[in-house]
Design a protein around this motif. Structure first.
Motif, PDB file in Angstrom:
ATOM      1  N   TRP A 287      35.082 -13.030 -25.418  1.00 11.78           N
ATOM      2  CA  TRP A 287      34.936 -13.198 -26.862  1.00 11.78           C
ATOM      3  C   TRP A 287      35.627 -14.476 -27.309  1.00 11.78           C
ATOM      4  CZ3 TRP A 287      32.203  -9.480 -29.573  1.00 11.78           C
ATOM      5  CH2 TRP A 287      31.944  -8.286 -28.908  1.00 11.78           C
TER       6      TRP A 287
ATOM      7  N   CYS B  35      37.243 -16.468 -30.525  1.00  8.92           N
ATOM      8  CA  CYS B  35      37.779 -16.222 -31.862  1.00  8.92           C
ATOM      9  C   CYS B  35      37.205 -17.255 -32.832  1.00  8.92           C
ATOM     10  CB  CYS B  35      39.311 -16.298 -31.851  1.00  8.92           C
ATOM     11  SG  CYS B  35      40.047 -16.070 -33.465  1.00  8.92           S
TER      12      CYS B  35
ATOM     13  N   LYS C  30      37.503 -16.739 -36.479  1.00  8.14           N
ATOM     14  CA  LYS C  30      38.409 -16.763 -37.625  1.00  8.14           C
ATOM     15  C   LYS C  30      39.593 -15.860 -37.317  1.00  8.14           C
ATOM     16  CE  LYS C  30      34.727 -17.103 -41.081  1.00  8.14           C
ATOM     17  NZ  LYS C  30      34.053 -16.373 -42.156  1.00  8.14           N
ATOM     18  N   ASN C  31      40.735 -16.192 -37.885  1.00  6.80           N
ATOM     19  CA  ASN C  31      41.872 -15.281 -37.782  1.00  6.80           C
ATOM     20  C   ASN C  31      42.701 -15.353 -39.041  1.00  6.80           C
ATOM     21  OD1 ASN C  31      43.159 -17.805 -37.112  1.00  6.80           O
ATOM     22  ND2 ASN C  31      44.859 -16.616 -36.331  1.00  6.80           N
TER      23      ASN C  31
ATOM     24  N   GLN D 140      44.034 -10.162 -38.097  1.00  2.00           N
ATOM     25  CA  GLN D 140      42.633  -9.785 -38.282  1.00  2.00           C
ATOM     26  C   GLN D 140      41.786 -10.938 -37.743  1.00  2.00           C
ATOM     27  OE1 GLN D 140      41.625  -6.838 -39.827  1.00  2.00           O
ATOM     28  NE2 GLN D 140      39.514  -7.328 -39.348  1.00  2.00           N
TER      29      GLN D 140
ATOM     30  N   GLU E  14      37.904 -12.466 -36.230  1.00  2.00           N
ATOM     31  CA  GLU E  14      36.456 -12.342 -36.083  1.00  2.00           C
ATOM     32  C   GLU E  14      36.119 -12.924 -34.722  1.00  2.00           C
ATOM     33  OE1 GLU E  14      32.440 -14.323 -37.899  1.00  2.00           O
ATOM     34  OE2 GLU E  14      33.978 -13.723 -39.340  1.00  2.00           O
TER      35      GLU E  14
ATOM     36  N   LYS F 174      33.252 -13.504 -31.448  1.00  2.00           N
ATOM     37  CA  LYS F 174      31.834 -13.635 -31.100  1.00  2.00           C
ATOM     38  C   LYS F 174      31.712 -13.522 -29.592  1.00  2.00           C
ATOM     39  CE  LYS F 174      27.787 -16.571 -31.412  1.00  2.00           C
ATOM     40  NZ  LYS F 174      27.243 -17.857 -31.826  1.00  2.00           N
TER      41      LYS F 174
ATOM     42  N   LYS G  41      28.818 -10.301 -33.021  1.00  2.00           N
ATOM     43  CA  LYS G  41      30.119 -10.532 -33.645  1.00  2.00           C
ATOM     44  C   LYS G  41      30.850  -9.216 -33.809  1.00  2.00           C
ATOM     45  CE  LYS G  41      29.130 -14.798 -36.040  1.00  2.00           C
ATOM     46  NZ  LYS G  41      29.094 -15.490 -37.322  1.00  2.00           N
TER      47      LYS G  41
ATOM     48  N   ASN H 278      34.625  -7.691 -35.752  1.00  2.00           N
ATOM     49  CA  ASN H 278      35.880  -7.875 -36.479  1.00  2.00           C
ATOM     50  C   ASN H 278      36.874  -6.880 -35.906  1.00  2.00           C
ATOM     51  OD1 ASN H 278      35.508  -9.925 -38.518  1.00  2.00           O
ATOM     52  ND2 ASN H 278      33.983  -8.555 -39.395  1.00  2.00           N
ATOM     53  N   GLU H 279      38.035  -7.382 -35.529  1.00  2.00           N
ATOM     54  CA  GLU H 279      39.025  -6.534 -34.872  1.00  2.00           C
ATOM     55  C   GLU H 279      40.406  -6.837 -35.437  1.00  2.00           C
ATOM     56  OE1 GLU H 279      39.340  -3.386 -32.447  1.00  2.00           O
ATOM     57  OE2 GLU H 279      37.483  -4.502 -32.548  1.00  2.00           O
TER      58      GLU H 279
END
Length: 187
Positions: free
Chosen positions: A21, A23, A25-26, A39, A41, A43, A50, A52-53
């Protein structure tokens, strides 16, 4: 290599849920009595999906073991981007799907780092700041103060950013590739 959940940054590639994966966005949060968390996002490199984790700050994740090599950007044709290995002068092409948002910052002879996983290019790391020429900008309005006011400008590759009022067409400026913001004027 294990990293903390709080250390995941944009561009990092991690091994998570049996996949690779990237990253996108964070956002780190540390509110009240809640534990601090990151948090992100993500891919999927293989599937393109995608996710969100939320990772706790003390949680560990496996950062993908990638080989990094320096390359020089040459040119693009259709959906392929061509790079030359700085060490042995071999050329490789990378599809636009891997380049993603880096495309707008690529210019001829720009040195980038390409990350490989099992000899397959996965990610492009741009230099933190790059010099560009201002192609077009508005003229300064009389009476407008030079400090604190910004105006739109178009730089090489058609990227639009905000620059201080004293920047003119033809000036060379340094742009932050992560935030897409003006840093300084080149003398």
């Amino acid at each position: 290599m294990k990293i903390l959940g709080s250390d995941i940054r944009v561009g990092n590639i991690i091994e998570y849920k049996n996949d690779l994966w990237k990253c996108l966005k964070n956002q780190t949060s540390n509110r009240g009595n809640l534990r601090s968390h990151n948090q992100v996002e993500l891919k999927s490199i293989t599937k393109g999906t995608k996710l969100n984790e939320r990772f706790r700050a003390d949680e560990t994740v496996e950062r993908a073991s990638l080989e990094e090599k320096k390359f020089q950007f040459l040119y693009s044709a259709n959906d392929e981007f061509f790079f030359m290995d700085s060490a042995n002068f071999e050329q490789i092409s990378i599809n636009k799907s891997i380049i993603e948002d880096c495309e707008k910052f690529l210019k001829e002879n720009l040195e980038v780092t390409i990350e490989f996983y099992q000899d397959k290019p996965l990610n492009i790391i741009l230099p933190r700041s790059v010099e560009y020429e201002v192609l077009e900008t508005e003229s300064v309005v009389k009476g407008q103060t030079a400090s604190g006011s910004f105006k739109p400008a178009t730089i090489q590759n058609g990227l639009k950013i905000m620059v201080p009022a004293f920047i003119n067409q033809g000036d060379k400026i340094i742009v932050d590739t992560e935030t897409q913001e003006y840093l300084k004027k080149v003398s």
